[in-house]
Design a protein around this motif. Structure first.
Motif, PDB file in Angstrom:
ATOM      1  N   ARG A  51       4.713   5.122 -44.612  1.00 19.12           N
ATOM      2  CA  ARG A  51       4.347   4.854 -43.224  1.00 19.12           C
ATOM      3  C   ARG A  51       4.256   6.147 -42.431  1.00 19.12           C
ATOM      4  NH1 ARG A  51       8.049  -0.480 -42.089  1.00 19.12           N
ATOM      5  NH2 ARG A  51       7.031  -1.747 -43.682  1.00 19.12           N
ATOM      6  N   VAL A  52       3.296   6.162 -41.499  1.00 17.28           N
ATOM      7  CA  VAL A  52       3.101   7.310 -40.624  1.00 17.28           C
ATOM      8  C   VAL A  52       2.967   6.783 -39.203  1.00 17.28           C
ATOM      9  CG1 VAL A  52       1.550   9.202 -40.019  1.00 17.28           C
ATOM     10  CG2 VAL A  52       1.925   8.628 -42.417  1.00 17.28           C
ATOM     11  N   THR A  53       3.641   7.410 -38.264  1.00 15.85           N
ATOM     12  CA  THR A  53       3.497   7.042 -36.866  1.00 15.85           C
ATOM     13  C   THR A  53       2.420   7.923 -36.261  1.00 15.85           C
ATOM     14  OG1 THR A  53       5.816   6.411 -36.683  1.00 15.85           O
ATOM     15  CG2 THR A  53       4.671   6.902 -34.630  1.00 15.85           C
ATOM     16  N   VAL A  54       1.384   7.295 -35.731  1.00 16.42           N
ATOM     17  CA  VAL A  54       0.309   8.042 -35.084  1.00 16.42           C
ATOM     18  C   VAL A  54       0.858   8.523 -33.741  1.00 16.42           C
ATOM     19  CG1 VAL A  54      -2.044   7.913 -34.172  1.00 16.42           C
ATOM     20  CG2 VAL A  54      -1.421   6.610 -36.225  1.00 16.42           C
ATOM     21  N   PRO A  55       0.774   9.821 -33.474  1.00 15.21           N
ATOM     22  CA  PRO A  55       1.308  10.342 -32.208  1.00 15.21           C
ATOM     23  C   PRO A  55       0.681   9.657 -30.993  1.00 15.21           C
ATOM     24  CG  PRO A  55       0.809  12.134 -33.718  1.00 15.21           C
ATOM     25  CD  PRO A  55       0.249  10.875 -34.328  1.00 15.21           C
ATOM     26  N   LEU A  56       1.463   9.516 -29.938  1.00 14.61           N
ATOM     27  CA  LEU A  56       1.044   8.815 -28.724  1.00 14.61           C
ATOM     28  C   LEU A  56      -0.271   9.362 -28.186  1.00 14.61           C
ATOM     29  CD1 LEU A  56       1.586   6.761 -26.491  1.00 14.61           C
ATOM     30  CD2 LEU A  56       2.940   8.508 -25.319  1.00 14.61           C
TER      31      LEU A  56
ATOM     32  N   MET B  85      -2.565  20.937 -32.375  1.00 18.61           N
ATOM     33  CA  MET B  85      -2.885  19.937 -33.382  1.00 18.61           C
ATOM     34  C   MET B  85      -1.705  18.983 -33.504  1.00 18.61           C
ATOM     35  SD  MET B  85      -3.687  20.279 -37.441  1.00 18.61           S
ATOM     36  CE  MET B  85      -5.388  20.726 -37.332  1.00 18.61           C
ATOM     37  N   ALA B  86      -1.981  17.690 -33.545  1.00 21.45           N
ATOM     38  CA  ALA B  86      -0.936  16.684 -33.702  1.00 21.45           C
ATOM     39  C   ALA B  86      -0.601  16.537 -35.180  1.00 21.45           C
ATOM     40  CB  ALA B  86      -1.415  15.360 -33.132  1.00 21.45           C
ATOM     41  N   SER B  87       0.666  16.246 -35.462  1.00 21.92           N
ATOM     42  CA  SER B  87       1.072  16.026 -36.852  1.00 21.92           C
ATOM     43  C   SER B  87       2.096  14.903 -36.904  1.00 21.92           C
ATOM     44  CB  SER B  87       1.650  17.308 -37.454  1.00 21.92           C
ATOM     45  OG  SER B  87       2.853  17.659 -36.798  1.00 21.92           O
ATOM     46  N   ALA B  88       2.293  14.365 -38.096  1.00 20.48           N
ATOM     47  CA  ALA B  88       3.260  13.292 -38.308  1.00 20.48           C
ATOM     48  C   ALA B  88       3.817  13.432 -39.713  1.00 20.48           C
ATOM     49  CB  ALA B  88       2.586  11.931 -38.136  1.00 20.48           C
ATOM     50  N   THR B  89       4.954  12.807 -39.961  1.00 24.07           N
ATOM     51  CA  THR B  89       5.596  12.850 -41.274  1.00 24.07           C
ATOM     52  C   THR B  89       5.543  11.471 -41.897  1.00 24.07           C
ATOM     53  OG1 THR B  89       7.097  14.560 -40.476  1.00 24.07           O
ATOM     54  CG2 THR B  89       7.743  13.388 -42.460  1.00 24.07           C
ATOM     55  N   MET B  90       5.223  11.420 -43.189  1.00 23.25           N
ATOM     56  CA  MET B  90       5.171  10.161 -43.903  1.00 23.25           C
ATOM     57  C   MET B  90       6.571   9.786 -44.373  1.00 23.25           C
ATOM     58  SD  MET B  90       2.952   8.946 -47.225  1.00 23.25           S
ATOM     59  CE  MET B  90       1.461   9.553 -46.510  1.00 23.25           C
ATOM     60  N   THR B  91       6.921   8.507 -44.209  1.00 25.65           N
ATOM     61  CA  THR B  91       8.227   8.039 -44.676  1.00 25.65           C
ATOM     62  C   THR B  91       8.163   7.757 -46.169  1.00 25.65           C
ATOM     63  OG1 THR B  91       7.757   5.690 -44.367  1.00 25.65           O
ATOM     64  CG2 THR B  91       8.594   6.899 -42.436  1.00 25.65           C
ATOM     65  N   SER B  92       9.313   7.461 -46.757  1.00 26.02           N
ATOM     66  CA  SER B  92       9.357   7.154 -48.190  1.00 26.02           C
ATOM     67  C   SER B  92       8.600   5.871 -48.515  1.00 26.02           C
ATOM     68  CB  SER B  92      10.817   7.023 -48.652  1.00 26.02           C
ATOM     69  OG  SER B  92      11.454   5.973 -47.951  1.00 26.02           O
ATOM     70  N   ARG B  93       8.367   5.038 -47.513  1.00 22.11           N
ATOM     71  CA  ARG B  93       7.612   3.794 -47.712  1.00 22.11           C
ATOM     72  C   ARG B  93       6.124   3.976 -47.421  1.00 22.11           C
ATOM     73  NH1 ARG B  93      10.487  -1.230 -45.248  1.00 22.11           N
ATOM     74  NH2 ARG B  93       9.179  -2.214 -46.811  1.00 22.11           N
TER      75      ARG B  93
END
Length: 86
Positions: free
Chosen positions: A11-16, A1-9
């Motif tokens: 924003r989330v980077t969608v994995p490649l 499963m792909a995951s990402a971390t949300m920034t304080s602003r």
């Protein structure tokens, strides 16, 4: 499963791998759609066909000739030049 971390602003980077599966590229938009059956949100690429644009601009009441267009374009260039805008 792909995951990402949300920034304080927020924003989330969608994995490649996910971007490739969705066919996303830089500048593409996505929508977050609620799946009412599962109660989860789904990330969906925003895509519209060119035919969806048909009819958003009305035809002019009077047809415009190529000469009229060239005159209008020439007039804009001259006024921009006089105003010191390049």
């Amino acid at each position: 499963m792909a995951s990402a971390t949300m920034t304080s602003r927020g924003r989330v980077t969608v994995p490649l791998h996910i971007r490739n599966l969705l066919g996303l590229a830089t500048g593409d938009r996505v929508e977050f759609v609620l799946n009412e059956e599962t109660g989860r949100y789904e990330v969906v690429p925003v895509t519209h066909s060119v035919t969806a644009l048909k009819g958003i601009i009305r035809k002019p009441a009077k047809p415009v000739s190529i000469g009229d267009m060239n005159t209008a374009i020439g007039g804009q260039e001259a006024s921009s030049y006089r105003a010191g805008i390049e």
